[in-house]
Scaffold this active site. Sequence first.
Site, PDB file in Angstrom:
ATOM      1  N   LYS A 409       0.831  -1.206   0.000  1.00 13.47           N
ATOM      2  CA  LYS A 409       0.000   0.000   0.000  1.00 13.47           C
ATOM      3  C   LYS A 409       0.868   1.259   0.000  1.00 13.47           C
ATOM      4  O   LYS A 409       2.030   1.235   0.401  1.00 13.47           O
ATOM      5  CB  LYS A 409      -0.922   0.016   1.221  1.00 13.47           C
ATOM      6  CG  LYS A 409      -2.005  -1.056   1.179  1.00 13.47           C
ATOM      7  CD  LYS A 409      -2.974  -0.899   2.341  1.00 13.47           C
ATOM      8  CE  LYS A 409      -4.097  -1.922   2.245  1.00 13.47           C
ATOM      9  NZ  LYS A 409      -5.069  -1.784   3.364  1.00 13.47           N
ATOM     10  N   VAL A 410       0.246   2.352  -0.451  1.00 15.91           N
ATOM     11  CA  VAL A 410       0.873   3.666  -0.412  1.00 15.91           C
ATOM     12  C   VAL A 410       0.041   4.551   0.509  1.00 15.91           C
ATOM     13  O   VAL A 410      -1.190   4.588   0.404  1.00 15.91           O
ATOM     14  CB  VAL A 410       0.951   4.306  -1.813  1.00 15.91           C
ATOM     15  CG1 VAL A 410       1.558   5.704  -1.727  1.00 15.91           C
ATOM     16  CG2 VAL A 410       1.778   3.438  -2.743  1.00 15.91           C
ATOM     17  N   ASP A 520      11.803  -1.883 -15.772  1.00 16.71           N
ATOM     18  CA  ASP A 520      10.391  -2.151 -15.476  1.00 16.71           C
ATOM     19  C   ASP A 520       9.518  -0.959 -15.876  1.00 16.71           C
ATOM     20  O   ASP A 520       8.672  -0.510 -15.106  1.00 16.71           O
ATOM     21  CB  ASP A 520      10.208  -2.463 -13.992  1.00 16.71           C
ATOM     22  CG  ASP A 520       8.908  -3.218 -13.715  1.00 16.71           C
ATOM     23  OD1 ASP A 520       8.433  -3.184 -12.562  1.00 16.71           O
ATOM     24  OD2 ASP A 520       8.347  -3.828 -14.658  1.00 16.71           O
TER      25      ASP A 520
END
Length: 719
Positions: A409-410, A520
């Site tokens: 999560k952020v 990425d």
Amino acid sequence: MEQVFKVFLLLLLCQSLLVSAQSSYEDFVSLQSLTESWQNKPPSWVGSDPCGSGWEGIRCTNLRVTSIILASMNLVGKLSSDIQLLSELDTLDLSYNKGLTGTIPKEIGNLRKLKTLILVGCSFFGSIPDSIGSLQQLNFLALNSNQFNGNIPPTIGNLSNINWLDLSDNHLEGAIPISGQGVLGLEKLLKAKHFHMGNNRLSGGIPAQLFHSDMSLVHVLFDSNQLSGGMPSTIGVVNSLEAVRFDRNQLSGSVPSNISNLRNLSDLLARNRICLEAEASTERYCQESQSNSIYSTLPNNCSPPPCSSGQISRNESKKSSHIGIIVGVVVAVVVFLAVALLAGIYVVRQKKRAKGSAELNPFANWKLNKNNGMAPQLKGARWFSLEELKKYTNNFSEDNTVGSGGYGKVYRAVLPTGELVAIKRAAEESMQGAVEFKTEIELLSRVHHKNLVGLAGFCFENGEQMLVYEYIPNGTLMDSLSGKSGIRMDWMRRLKVALGAARGLAYLHELANPPIIHRDIKSSNILLDEHLNAKVADFGLSKLLVDSERGHITTQVKGTMGYLDPEYYMTQQLTEKSDVYSFGVLMLELVTARRPIEKGKYIVREVQNVMDTTKELFNLHSIIDPFINKVTPRGLDKFVELAMRCVKEYAAERPSMAEVVKEIENIMELAGLNPASESDPTTEEIDMDANGGKLRRPYAHDEGFSYSGAFPSTKVEPQ
């Protein structure tokens, strides 16, 4: 009797539904009236049911409009008195719409259920209406970065539930309102934790009443005003304070002695939160020990002025002078021996501690590595303790969650400096190895570019891996392309995002020393700031390209399927051209708004199958995102052509990122945009269809912002 009762219940239910339908229609009429003069209204606002047809930015409860969130929508117009008609409204956020101007109508005070009012970064002017004090339920008021003038209305003291009050970056003047003559002042806001009123024209003294033991103050920011006088001694009784800023005013006098009562004194002073022009404190300072606990922790630029000869007594006798010298020598010797002993004990303990933690903590010692060169100096980044980050996120409260994914999560948090940050907390199942985590920090600390996300710090403690980034207000590119963020991604904006991301990658490949391969690149790793400028994020898989490996690195294949370079996948030979391939896929994603692999279909192959360069738009009508297919996107054919060169099977046939940047700049000029402009491009002409009608976005927006929007910064402005 039972039948009669059932009929009665049925009639009651019908009446309730009728009342609800009538109320919903009244809200529709109110919205129409409120926005009648607005330009650039969301294209999804069609029909007569704002609660049932997916109107962008509208939230409803029991068929009543309770929330309007239209941040960064390029709205133009005024906030009319018709806002009062939306009687159930609890949230109003129109922030970062520079085209919204005029004054705030006094009728806003009739919204008695309003809890959140955010008008940050607009162009409102005039006085803040006294009626604002009637909003008794209000707990979040942010009017910063506008052009308000006049005094701070004393009625703000009536907002007994206010938690956050931000009036900074305006033209407000006069004194800080304190109770008197039948009105309440700021000192009555007992639940308030944040006062942000810097960069105004406030004058007068700092009221002692503003600080008392019943207050819950955390941030008190009044910097860059015209305040005079001294710092009140009452500041020492507010134990909850973390940031006090009165610098760049006209203050004088000494730092209050009782400030040492504050539990976080060292943090408060060492970070330059309290900085006074200490002219009047010179005499007191010179009479006290140079090791005074208050002044010894002041930053260098805030230390009191040196003592003048006139302030030192000249009446001491020779005898007392000799005695003073002898006593001074003895004391100095004793102090020296004590310090030497303590230093020896400290060194021994530190060596033992370092030896025990080096195996567990990859940051205990930055070591020279022949493959990575000297370890970076972490300028601008710091190591946060787990307890600090728990505090800043309210113990990682769900209310502060602004994003989530497979990694974890952020969380949104405000540091004691007032800086808004995003804390990326890795889930247990997605944690990197210590070496990979250290790699990401090393890379982020060595690169600085406007199109790369900046690192504020990190935490590696008790099995936790967290990165503290600068807060990027508009989430990921993937969220915008899917419609989740509610941001209209027209062709002009997509070109701008492509250019920003390309510039960030080109910097990593060409200007970073040593060069860096990101490994990425994908739409979920491209973040968008308040002006939709792209910032490349997530360096967890990145690799340094030292001279001995220039051209290729033999390494285990890592990346995201769909974006992965097939040559790298087959040979395990990683080069900068692997990033170019991923970027080419990203370009096709910008054109189609489709995932790279969706329902078994690969986006590169799908484009190749339908592409015909002899036909209009290369025959891509069936695959182009419908939102940009309603008009003729200028330069789209050249954009797709460039993307297909980036996804060539062999790396040698792909362009470099520097070449990609140059070609996108040419495409932008062809589309009528200035590649050097930092502002959000004007897109009005491409929001219309061929018949002049408004386009409707084809995506659902019921989830709102994933990583922004609902949590404005105390001061987020264009750079």
